[in-house]
Design a protein around this motif. Structure first.
Motif, short mmCIF file in Angstrom:
data_model
loop_
_atom_site.label_atom_id
_atom_site.label_comp_id
_atom_site.label_asym_id
_atom_site.label_seq_id
_atom_site.Cartn_x
_atom_site.Cartn_y
_atom_site.Cartn_z
N VAL A 123 0.70 -1.16 -0.26
CA VAL A 123 0.07 -0.10 0.03
C VAL A 123 0.82 1.21 0.07
CG1 VAL A 123 -1.63 1.21 1.24
CG2 VAL A 123 -1.78 -1.15 1.54
N LYS A 124 0.61 2.17 -0.78
CA LYS A 124 1.40 3.39 -1.13
C LYS A 124 0.53 4.71 -0.93
CE LYS A 124 5.19 1.30 -3.65
NZ LYS A 124 4.51 -0.16 -3.63
N ALA A 125 0.98 5.88 -0.73
CA ALA A 125 0.20 6.71 -1.08
C ALA A 125 -0.27 6.94 -2.25
CB ALA A 125 0.82 8.21 -0.68
N GLY A 126 0.09 6.56 -3.33
CA GLY A 126 -0.45 6.71 -4.73
C GLY A 126 -1.64 5.75 -4.93
N ASN A 127 -1.67 4.42 -4.13
CA ASN A 127 -2.62 3.59 -4.53
C ASN A 127 -3.84 3.36 -3.51
OD1 ASN A 127 -1.27 2.16 -2.79
ND2 ASN A 127 -0.96 0.53 -4.23
N ALA A 128 -3.53 4.13 -2.38
CA ALA A 128 -4.37 3.83 -1.23
C ALA A 128 -5.76 4.10 -1.41
CB ALA A 128 -3.80 4.54 0.00
N LYS A 129 -5.99 5.30 -2.21
CA LYS A 129 -7.48 5.69 -2.32
C LYS A 129 -8.18 4.74 -3.11
CE LYS A 129 -10.33 9.90 -2.93
NZ LYS A 129 -10.14 11.50 -3.13
N GLU A 130 -7.55 4.29 -4.24
CA GLU A 130 -8.21 3.26 -4.84
C GLU A 130 -8.53 1.92 -4.20
OE1 GLU A 130 -7.49 1.34 -9.48
OE2 GLU A 130 -6.03 2.59 -8.68
N LEU A 131 -7.43 1.53 -3.62
CA LEU A 131 -7.83 0.23 -2.72
C LEU A 131 -8.73 0.51 -1.76
CD1 LEU A 131 -3.91 -0.86 -2.52
CD2 LEU A 131 -5.61 -1.96 -3.39
N PHE A 132 -8.67 1.46 -1.05
CA PHE A 132 -9.76 1.64 0.09
C PHE A 132 -11.22 1.95 -0.24
CE2 PHE A 132 -5.97 3.56 3.10
CZ PHE A 132 -5.25 2.16 3.08
N ALA A 133 -11.31 2.24 -1.59
CA ALA A 133 -12.91 2.35 -2.09
C ALA A 133 -13.47 1.07 -2.46
CB ALA A 133 -12.52 3.34 -3.60
N CYS A 134 -12.60 0.14 -2.39
CA CYS A 134 -13.24 -1.11 -2.77
C CYS A 134 -14.06 -1.40 -1.61
CB CYS A 134 -12.33 -2.48 -2.97
SG CYS A 134 -10.93 -2.38 -4.14
N PRO A 135 -15.25 -2.00 -1.93
CA PRO A 135 -16.49 -2.18 -0.72
C PRO A 135 -15.92 -3.12 0.26
CG PRO A 135 -17.02 -3.39 -2.84
CD PRO A 135 -15.85 -2.47 -3.06
N ASP A 136 -14.89 -4.25 0.11
CA ASP A 136 -14.63 -5.27 1.20
C ASP A 136 -13.10 -4.74 1.77
OD1 ASP A 136 -16.90 -6.93 1.70
OD2 ASP A 136 -16.40 -7.08 -0.67
N VAL A 137 -12.59 -3.64 1.16
CA VAL A 137 -11.17 -3.46 1.73
C VAL A 137 -11.41 -2.08 2.82
CG1 VAL A 137 -8.85 -2.27 1.36
CG2 VAL A 137 -10.06 -3.88 -0.38
N ASP A 138 -11.01 -2.54 4.13
CA ASP A 138 -11.21 -1.45 5.18
C ASP A 138 -10.19 -0.77 5.88
OD1 ASP A 138 -14.04 -2.34 5.05
OD2 ASP A 138 -13.40 -4.32 6.15
N GLY A 139 -9.22 -0.68 4.70
CA GLY A 139 -7.85 0.12 5.21
C GLY A 139 -6.68 -0.81 4.72
N GLY A 140 -5.50 -0.43 5.38
CA GLY A 140 -4.26 -1.02 5.08
C GLY A 140 -3.29 -1.53 5.98
N LEU A 141 -2.77 -2.54 6.04
CA LEU A 141 -1.41 -2.69 6.70
C LEU A 141 -0.23 -2.39 5.85
CD1 LEU A 141 -0.15 -3.93 9.30
CD2 LEU A 141 -0.22 -6.02 8.38
N VAL A 142 0.36 -1.41 6.45
CA VAL A 142 1.20 -0.62 5.63
C VAL A 142 3.01 -0.90 6.10
CG1 VAL A 142 1.94 1.60 4.42
CG2 VAL A 142 -0.52 1.08 5.19
N GLY A 143 3.50 -1.28 4.93
CA GLY A 143 5.03 -1.38 5.32
C GLY A 143 5.83 -0.21 5.07
N GLY A 144 6.54 -0.03 4.06
CA GLY A 144 7.66 0.78 3.61
C GLY A 144 7.11 2.03 3.66
N ALA A 145 5.82 2.33 3.16
CA ALA A 145 5.21 3.81 3.29
C ALA A 145 4.95 4.29 4.37
CB ALA A 145 4.20 3.76 2.34
N SER A 146 4.87 3.49 5.44
CA SER A 146 4.55 4.00 6.88
C SER A 146 5.83 4.50 7.49
CB SER A 146 4.08 2.78 7.70
OG SER A 146 5.10 1.84 8.11
N LEU A 147 6.82 4.43 6.88
CA LEU A 147 8.26 5.12 7.37
C LEU A 147 8.32 6.19 6.88
CD1 LEU A 147 10.41 1.45 7.00
CD2 LEU A 147 9.30 2.55 9.30
N VAL A 148 7.49 6.78 6.13
CA VAL A 148 7.71 8.26 5.46
C VAL A 148 6.58 9.15 6.03
CG1 VAL A 148 7.98 9.54 3.21
CG2 VAL A 148 8.81 7.04 3.55
N ALA A 149 6.61 9.89 6.80
CA ALA A 149 5.67 10.72 7.22
C ALA A 149 4.37 11.03 6.29
CB ALA A 149 6.07 11.66 8.19
#
Length: 253
Positions: A216-242
């Motif tokens: 999950v990245k800043a650039g794809n999060a909105k599209e992913l989270f818009a899916c009806p059964d996707v309730d957010g993300g468990l974020v690795g590398g992108a969570s290390l960049v504020a």
């Protein structure tokens, strides 16, 4: 609406000072969460108390351990028990992460025991599941993931399951050069929810948050989270960049 969750997994990264600075940079953005949104930081063990003190004053912000022992206590040098985490007021714990399964040979039984200890202590497991490339190529990903759920999670009661967050990790799409599409993410999330409904009923299935854990990245999060059964993300590398993690939080439904 189900809880929508942005969960950071720092893995084995950052020094103590770097971790403090990252949290400060995120909190300085003064993010206002809605009642149905949560932000969780999966922090290395040495930083848990520091991070917990910082989030305690913030609405809907929490800290998670990245793992726990499947033993309650005893002569297990280097392990960290659920009771230890509970004693410092940690609310969440990530279990069954693909790296724990692959590098440390954790079995479905090991993870089942962790589920029981966490729920027994009133803590919330973030239960990871997902298939490797060989399984995806064989087209047997649904059976593989359902077996993980059956052997590690589906022994709990319906009420207990409502206190579990599930994170789907398409292991084949992490570091392989292959990319999971939004439709593939939604397809597996819908399957997981249908497996819960088959076991516990639709009401329970509709209450469980299922996070996506595939790059999950800043650039794809909105599209992913818009899916009806996707309730957010468990974020690795992108969570290390504020700035990136802040954008991911803002992408929550």
């Amino acid at each position: 609406m189900r809880q929508q969750i942005a969960a950071a997994n720092w893995k084995m990264n950052l020094t103590y000072v770097e971790g403090q600075q990252l949290l400060k940079d995120i909190f300085d953005e003064n993010i206002e969460t809605k009642d149905n949104q949560e932000v969780i930081f999966g922090i290395p063990f040495p930083y848990l108390m520091m991070a917990n003190e910082k989030v305690n004053t913030l609405k809907n912000f929490y800290v998670a351990a990245q793992n726990c022992s499947n033993k309650k206590s005893g002569a297990y040098t280097g392990e960290v028990s659920v009771d230890m985490l509970k004693s410092i007021d940690i609310k969440y714990c990530i279990i069954g992460h693909s790296e724990r399964r692959e590098y440390f040979n954790e079995s479905n039984l090991d993870i089942s025991e962790k589920v029981d200890l966490l729920l027994g202590a009133g803590m919330k497991p973030i239960f990871c599941c997902g298939e490797p490339l060989s399984i995806r190529d064989a087209g047997t990903q649904n059976e593989y993931v359902e077996k993980q759920l059956q052997e590690s999670l589906f022994h709990v009661s319906a009420e207990e399951l409502k206190n579990v967050v599930i994170a789907y990790e398409p292991i084949w799409a992490i570091g392989t050069g292959k990319t999971a599409t939004t439709s593939q993410a939604q397809e597996m999330h819908a399957f997981i929810r249908s497996a819960i409904a088959k076991q516990y009923g639709q009401e329970v299935a509709d209450a469980v948050s299922i996070l996506y854990g595939g790059s999950v990245k800043a650039g794809n999060a909105k599209e992913l989270f818009a899916c009806p059964d996707v309730d957010g993300g468990l974020v690795g590398g992108a969570s290390l960049v504020a700035v990136d993690f802040v954008e991911i939080i803002k992408a929550l439904k």
